[in-house]
Design a protein around this motif. Sequence first.
Motif, mmCIF file in Angstrom:
data_model
loop_
_atom_site.group_PDB
_atom_site.id
_atom_site.type_symbol
_atom_site.label_atom_id
_atom_site.label_comp_id
_atom_site.label_asym_id
_atom_site.label_seq_id
_atom_site.Cartn_x
_atom_site.Cartn_y
_atom_site.Cartn_z
ATOM 1 N N LYS A 206 51.925 24.576 16.136
ATOM 2 C CA LYS A 206 50.716 25.226 15.633
ATOM 3 C C LYS A 206 50.816 26.749 15.650
ATOM 4 O O LYS A 206 50.273 27.419 14.786
ATOM 5 C CB LYS A 206 49.500 24.774 16.467
ATOM 6 N N PHE A 207 51.515 27.277 16.630
ATOM 7 C CA PHE A 207 51.565 28.726 16.811
ATOM 8 C C PHE A 207 53.026 29.194 16.841
ATOM 9 O O PHE A 207 53.875 28.561 17.478
ATOM 10 C CB PHE A 207 50.867 29.122 18.111
ATOM 11 N N ILE A 208 53.292 30.308 16.143
ATOM 12 C CA ILE A 208 54.657 30.841 16.062
ATOM 13 C C ILE A 208 54.635 32.296 16.491
ATOM 14 O O ILE A 208 53.868 33.107 15.951
ATOM 15 C CB ILE A 208 55.235 30.707 14.641
ATOM 16 N N LEU A 209 55.470 32.638 17.444
ATOM 17 C CA LEU A 209 55.545 34.000 17.950
ATOM 18 C C LEU A 209 56.124 34.925 16.880
ATOM 19 O O LEU A 209 57.150 34.624 16.271
ATOM 20 C CB LEU A 209 56.409 34.041 19.205
ATOM 21 N N SER A 210 55.476 36.062 16.686
ATOM 22 C CA SER A 210 55.948 37.068 15.734
ATOM 23 C C SER A 210 55.962 38.418 16.437
ATOM 24 O O SER A 210 54.944 39.114 16.495
ATOM 25 C CB SER A 210 55.035 37.102 14.502
ATOM 26 N N LEU A 211 57.111 38.771 16.989
ATOM 27 C CA LEU A 211 57.272 40.038 17.703
ATOM 28 C C LEU A 211 58.085 40.999 16.859
ATOM 29 O O LEU A 211 59.153 40.647 16.355
ATOM 30 C CB LEU A 211 58.001 39.822 19.035
ATOM 31 N N VAL A 231 51.370 34.644 15.990
ATOM 32 C CA VAL A 231 50.793 35.218 17.207
ATOM 33 C C VAL A 231 51.522 36.528 17.476
ATOM 34 O O VAL A 231 52.744 36.549 17.593
ATOM 35 C CB VAL A 231 50.934 34.258 18.405
ATOM 36 N N SER A 232 50.764 37.623 17.559
ATOM 37 C CA SER A 232 51.409 38.934 17.638
ATOM 38 C C SER A 232 50.556 39.924 18.421
ATOM 39 O O SER A 232 49.324 39.904 18.330
ATOM 40 C CB SER A 232 51.636 39.482 16.225
ATOM 41 N N PRO A 248 43.874 41.384 13.399
ATOM 42 C CA PRO A 248 44.039 40.331 14.413
ATOM 43 C C PRO A 248 42.856 39.377 14.411
ATOM 44 O O PRO A 248 41.714 39.784 14.175
ATOM 45 C CB PRO A 248 44.127 41.122 15.721
ATOM 46 N N ASP A 249 43.145 38.111 14.640
ATOM 47 C CA ASP A 249 42.149 37.041 14.670
ATOM 48 C C ASP A 249 41.465 36.828 13.324
ATOM 49 O O ASP A 249 40.448 36.142 13.237
ATOM 50 C CB ASP A 249 41.110 37.289 15.779
ATOM 51 N N GLU A 250 42.052 37.409 12.291
ATOM 52 C CA GLU A 250 41.655 37.129 10.909
ATOM 53 C C GLU A 250 42.858 36.662 10.102
ATOM 54 O O GLU A 250 42.770 35.684 9.354
ATOM 55 C CB GLU A 250 41.022 38.350 10.249
ATOM 56 N N TYR A 259 50.217 42.011 26.426
ATOM 57 C CA TYR A 259 50.407 40.550 26.269
ATOM 58 C C TYR A 259 49.639 39.707 27.284
ATOM 59 O O TYR A 259 49.774 38.473 27.286
ATOM 60 C CB TYR A 259 51.895 40.154 26.369
ATOM 61 N N ASP A 260 48.809 40.318 28.128
ATOM 62 C CA ASP A 260 48.224 39.584 29.251
ATOM 63 C C ASP A 260 47.288 38.449 28.846
ATOM 64 O O ASP A 260 47.024 37.547 29.645
ATOM 65 C CB ASP A 260 47.460 40.545 30.175
ATOM 66 N N ASN A 261 46.775 38.467 27.617
ATOM 67 C CA ASN A 261 45.796 37.450 27.220
ATOM 68 C C ASN A 261 46.397 36.318 26.407
ATOM 69 O O ASN A 261 45.671 35.576 25.753
ATOM 70 C CB ASN A 261 44.660 38.107 26.420
ATOM 71 N N LEU A 262 47.712 36.140 26.423
ATOM 72 C CA LEU A 262 48.329 35.115 25.578
ATOM 73 C C LEU A 262 47.808 33.718 25.894
ATOM 74 O O LEU A 262 47.367 32.990 24.994
ATOM 75 C CB LEU A 262 49.854 35.140 25.723
ATOM 76 N N GLU A 263 47.855 33.313 27.138
ATOM 77 C CA GLU A 263 47.445 31.943 27.483
ATOM 78 C C GLU A 263 45.964 31.733 27.191
ATOM 79 O O GLU A 263 45.556 30.667 26.720
ATOM 80 C CB GLU A 263 47.788 31.658 28.943
#
Length: 312
Positions: A206-211, A231-232, A248-250, A259-263
């Motif tokens: 569902k989610f793919i990291l994009s750094l 997710v970035s 973000p979130d749109e 990055y502290d709020n990832l989980e």
Amino acid sequence: MARIFKQNKFLFYVKGYSQRFLSGKNVEVEIKNLSKNLSQKQKQEVDFRVDYYNKISEKIEFSDAKHTVSDLLHPKTPKAYYFDTYEFAKYFPKNWVIDYEFGDVNSILKRPAICKSRPIFGNNENNILLNLDKARHFVTVKDELKFSDKKDILIGRAAIHQQHRMVFYQKYFGSKFCDLGQVNIIGGNPDWIKPKISICEHLKNKFILSLEGNDVATNLKWIMSSNSIAVSPPLKMETWYMEGTLKPDEHYIGLSENYDNLEEQIQYYLDHPKECLEIIENANRYRGKFNNENIEKLISLLVLKKYFNYIH
């Protein structure tokens, strides 16, 4: 499950080298032909994008110019940048001066030049964007797997060289919310190494990291054409894709700078699938803006025309 649309590398190089035997048409005629069937809304979008990519507003004097359009016919590494620039520069006189900075550009240039990328923030008008190295960066997918049928996990595979990627992996490698892997053998942390996986394998999640890497994250564009969500952290670099206009979130799930709020974010969106579908719809719509080949060609020609108007 998914179809991947990317340019064949061999055919790309054949086309690139063959351009030297083809002369561009009259640029004004070409611009007129490409513009004639556009709606008023499309014309406004074209104007906005031209001025977004090329922010020059003053006459430029190059007393020490090193390059002309004809120099693009003799590509050096990275060759794709020469091919992608000449595809549109060929419509202009071969002896005209053109300044360019090829490769990963992650700083603001000292004088106006054609390039692939630039920082989003600051006075970045010297970095004039063209769609360079597009065979690598503009990959599209046709994702046939519904979001609801994907794994409840954040997948991430990346080369870990930059410090910000190291920090992310140190925080979340082994997290129950993530399946992270380092694909480079040299550098990084040997405990993080996992085999590379295909785009199709990424899209099972569902989610793919994009750094971001040296400049932008290469995978952001194909993620945004899929039924998964990027997710970035806050974006710092931009290219032809106008990453600076993404929200973000749109258009993607946004993380804090550290990055502290990832989980927390992953759990929130697992609990709110309707909001996930809205992000996917927004992302697909945004990515679709770049699929009209005539409009992309028109904007590229107009960006170069504006550049040449200010230096000649």
